[in-house]
Motif scaffolding. Structure first.
Motif, PDB file in Angstrom:
ATOM      1  N   ILE A  23      31.477  35.445  42.539  1.00 33.96           N
ATOM      2  CA  ILE A  23      32.220  36.185  41.511  1.00 33.96           C
ATOM      3  C   ILE A  23      31.839  37.660  41.552  1.00 33.96           C
ATOM      4  N   GLY A  24      30.551  37.961  41.658  1.00 36.80           N
ATOM      5  CA  GLY A  24      30.095  39.348  41.744  1.00 36.80           C
ATOM      6  C   GLY A  24      30.680  40.061  42.954  1.00 36.80           C
ATOM      7  N   GLU A  25      30.674  39.383  44.094  1.00 35.48           N
ATOM      8  CA  GLU A  25      31.246  39.976  45.316  1.00 35.48           C
ATOM      9  C   GLU A  25      32.756  40.178  45.162  1.00 35.48           C
ATOM     10  N   GLY A  26      33.414  39.213  44.549  1.00 37.05           N
ATOM     11  CA  GLY A  26      34.853  39.335  44.324  1.00 37.05           C
ATOM     12  C   GLY A  26      35.185  40.520  43.429  1.00 37.05           C
ATOM     13  N   LEU A  27      34.394  40.729  42.391  1.00 40.47           N
ATOM     14  CA  LEU A  27      34.640  41.859  41.498  1.00 40.47           C
ATOM     15  C   LEU A  27      34.429  43.193  42.203  1.00 40.47           C
ATOM     16  N   LYS A  28      33.484  43.258  43.126  1.00 44.87           N
ATOM     17  CA  LYS A  28      33.278  44.492  43.886  1.00 44.87           C
ATOM     18  C   LYS A  28      34.511  44.817  44.723  1.00 44.87           C
ATOM     19  N   ARG A  29      35.133  43.795  45.285  1.00 43.60           N
ATOM     20  CA  ARG A  29      36.265  43.995  46.196  1.00 43.60           C
ATOM     21  C   ARG A  29      37.606  44.139  45.480  1.00 43.60           C
ATOM     22  N   LEU A  30      37.661  43.700  44.240  1.00 37.47           N
ATOM     23  CA  LEU A  30      38.903  43.742  43.472  1.00 37.47           C
ATOM     24  C   LEU A  30      39.273  45.185  43.148  1.00 37.47           C
ATOM     25  N   LYS A  33      42.645  47.317  37.968  1.00 38.04           N
ATOM     26  CA  LYS A  33      43.803  46.587  37.435  1.00 38.04           C
ATOM     27  C   LYS A  33      44.069  45.287  38.193  1.00 38.04           C
ATOM     28  N   GLY A  34      43.198  44.956  39.152  1.00 33.31           N
ATOM     29  CA  GLY A  34      43.309  43.678  39.857  1.00 33.31           C
ATOM     30  C   GLY A  34      42.848  42.546  38.959  1.00 33.31           C
ATOM     31  N   ARG A  35      43.391  41.371  39.197  1.00 32.07           N
ATOM     32  CA  ARG A  35      43.068  40.207  38.370  1.00 32.07           C
ATOM     33  C   ARG A  35      42.522  39.063  39.204  1.00 32.07           C
ATOM     34  N   MET A  36      41.634  38.294  38.566  1.00 27.80           N
ATOM     35  CA  MET A  36      41.023  37.141  39.213  1.00 27.80           C
ATOM     36  C   MET A  36      41.031  35.993  38.213  1.00 27.80           C
ATOM     37  N   ALA A  37      41.396  34.810  38.671  1.00 29.99           N
ATOM     38  CA  ALA A  37      41.358  33.615  37.829  1.00 29.99           C
ATOM     39  C   ALA A  37      40.292  32.674  38.371  1.00 29.99           C
ATOM     40  N   LEU A  38      39.375  32.274  37.523  1.00 30.45           N
ATOM     41  CA  LEU A  38      38.332  31.319  37.879  1.00 30.45           C
ATOM     42  C   LEU A  38      38.671  30.015  37.170  1.00 30.45           C
ATOM     43  N   VAL A  39      38.813  28.936  37.906  1.00 24.96           N
ATOM     44  CA  VAL A  39      39.090  27.638  37.293  1.00 24.96           C
ATOM     45  C   VAL A  39      37.850  26.777  37.454  1.00 24.96           C
ATOM     46  N   ILE A  40      37.304  26.348  36.324  1.00 23.47           N
ATOM     47  CA  ILE A  40      36.050  25.602  36.286  1.00 23.47           C
ATOM     48  C   ILE A  40      36.360  24.132  36.030  1.00 23.47           C
ATOM     49  N   ASP A  61      30.532  44.745  30.201  1.00 27.31           N
ATOM     50  CA  ASP A  61      31.217  45.700  29.332  1.00 27.31           C
ATOM     51  C   ASP A  61      32.730  45.474  29.441  1.00 27.31           C
ATOM     52  N   PRO A  62      33.435  45.250  28.316  1.00 29.91           N
ATOM     53  CA  PRO A  62      34.875  45.005  28.370  1.00 29.91           C
ATOM     54  C   PRO A  62      35.686  46.209  28.844  1.00 29.91           C
ATOM     55  N   HIS A  63      35.066  47.387  28.874  1.00 30.49           N
ATOM     56  CA  HIS A  63      35.748  48.555  29.421  1.00 30.49           C
ATOM     57  C   HIS A  63      35.736  48.526  30.952  1.00 30.49           C
ATOM     58  N   ILE A  64      34.867  47.704  31.523  1.00 31.20           N
ATOM     59  CA  ILE A  64      34.789  47.568  32.984  1.00 31.20           C
ATOM     60  C   ILE A  64      35.596  46.361  33.446  1.00 31.20           C
ATOM     61  N   VAL A  65      35.405  45.226  32.792  1.00 33.23           N
ATOM     62  CA  VAL A  65      36.155  44.011  33.134  1.00 33.23           C
ATOM     63  C   VAL A  65      36.574  43.324  31.835  1.00 33.23           C
ATOM     64  N   SER A  66      37.867  43.115  31.696  1.00 33.86           N
ATOM     65  CA  SER A  66      38.386  42.342  30.568  1.00 33.86           C
ATOM     66  C   SER A  66      38.278  40.865  30.934  1.00 33.86           C
ATOM     67  N   LEU A  84      39.974  37.362  34.570  1.00 31.51           N
ATOM     68  CA  LEU A  84      39.305  38.662  34.658  1.00 31.51           C
ATOM     69  C   LEU A  84      40.305  39.727  35.074  1.00 31.51           C
ATOM     70  N   GLU A  85      40.197  40.900  34.469  1.00 29.07           N
ATOM     71  CA  GLU A  85      40.965  42.061  34.919  1.00 29.07           C
ATOM     72  C   GLU A  85      40.007  43.236  35.027  1.00 29.07           C
ATOM     73  N   LYS A  86      39.927  43.787  36.225  1.00 24.16           N
ATOM     74  CA  LYS A  86      39.005  44.903  36.480  1.00 24.16           C
ATOM     75  C   LYS A  86      39.616  46.189  35.948  1.00 24.16           C
ATOM     76  N   ARG A  87      38.881  46.897  35.104  1.00 20.05           N
ATOM     77  CA  ARG A  87      39.367  48.140  34.494  1.00 20.05           C
ATOM     78  C   ARG A  87      38.706  49.376  35.099  1.00 20.05           C
ATOM     79  N   LYS A  88      37.447  49.242  35.513  1.00 19.14           N
ATOM     80  CA  LYS A  88      36.698  50.338  36.146  1.00 19.14           C
ATOM     81  C   LYS A  88      35.881  49.751  37.279  1.00 19.14           C
ATOM     82  N   GLU A  89      35.279  50.618  38.077  1.00 19.03           N
ATOM     83  CA  GLU A  89      34.493  50.141  39.216  1.00 19.03           C
ATOM     84  C   GLU A  89      33.339  49.254  38.786  1.00 19.03           C
ATOM     85  N   TRP A  90      33.139  48.181  39.531  1.00 19.24           N
ATOM     86  CA  TRP A  90      32.067  47.225  39.319  1.00 19.24           C
ATOM     87  C   TRP A  90      30.918  47.604  40.238  1.00 19.24           C
ATOM     88  N   LYS A  91      29.684  47.604  39.708  1.00 16.15           N
ATOM     89  CA  LYS A  91      28.532  47.974  40.545  1.00 16.15           C
ATOM     90  C   LYS A  91      27.684  46.790  40.864  1.00 16.15           C
TER      91      LYS A  91
END
Length: 91
Positions: A23-30, A33-40, A61-66, A84-91
């Motif tokens: 998930i962390g790696e996916g958020l870095k690459r997203l 405004k990109g979206r990711m769905a995780l199904v558990i 932080d919801p300002h980084i990822v909703s 998940l919706e990425k709003r700002k860069e993920w570190k």
């Protein structure tokens, strides 16, 4: 998808630490405004995996990822989604 592959060997599952890393790696690459769905899905290590994923995402932080959690209102043991919706860069 997190859990196991339907109609395959249910003993082959995703593992909590690997899932959180993915998930962390996916958020870095997203993209922004990109979206990711995780199904558990429920499985052998499902409770530990759910706890690990939610513990990883909860302090974000919801300002980084909703983040939204979506589950069936009348299904208590089935899968659920984390959106998940990425709003700002993920570190």
């Amino acid at each position: 998808n997190f859990g196991f592959c339907p109609h395959e060997d249910p003993s082959v599952t995703t593992m909590p630490s690997e899932s959180v890393k993915a998930i962390g790696e996916g958020l870095k690459r997203l993209r922004i405004k990109g979206r990711m769905a995780l199904v558990i899905y429920p499985h052998q290590f499902g409770e530990q995996e759910r706890e690990a994923i939610e513990a990883f995402l909860k302090p974000v932080d919801p300002h980084i990822v909703s983040i939204q959690k979506v589950y069936g209102l009348n299904i208590h043991t089935g899968p659920y989604a984390i959106l998940l919706e990425k709003r700002k860069e993920w570190k």
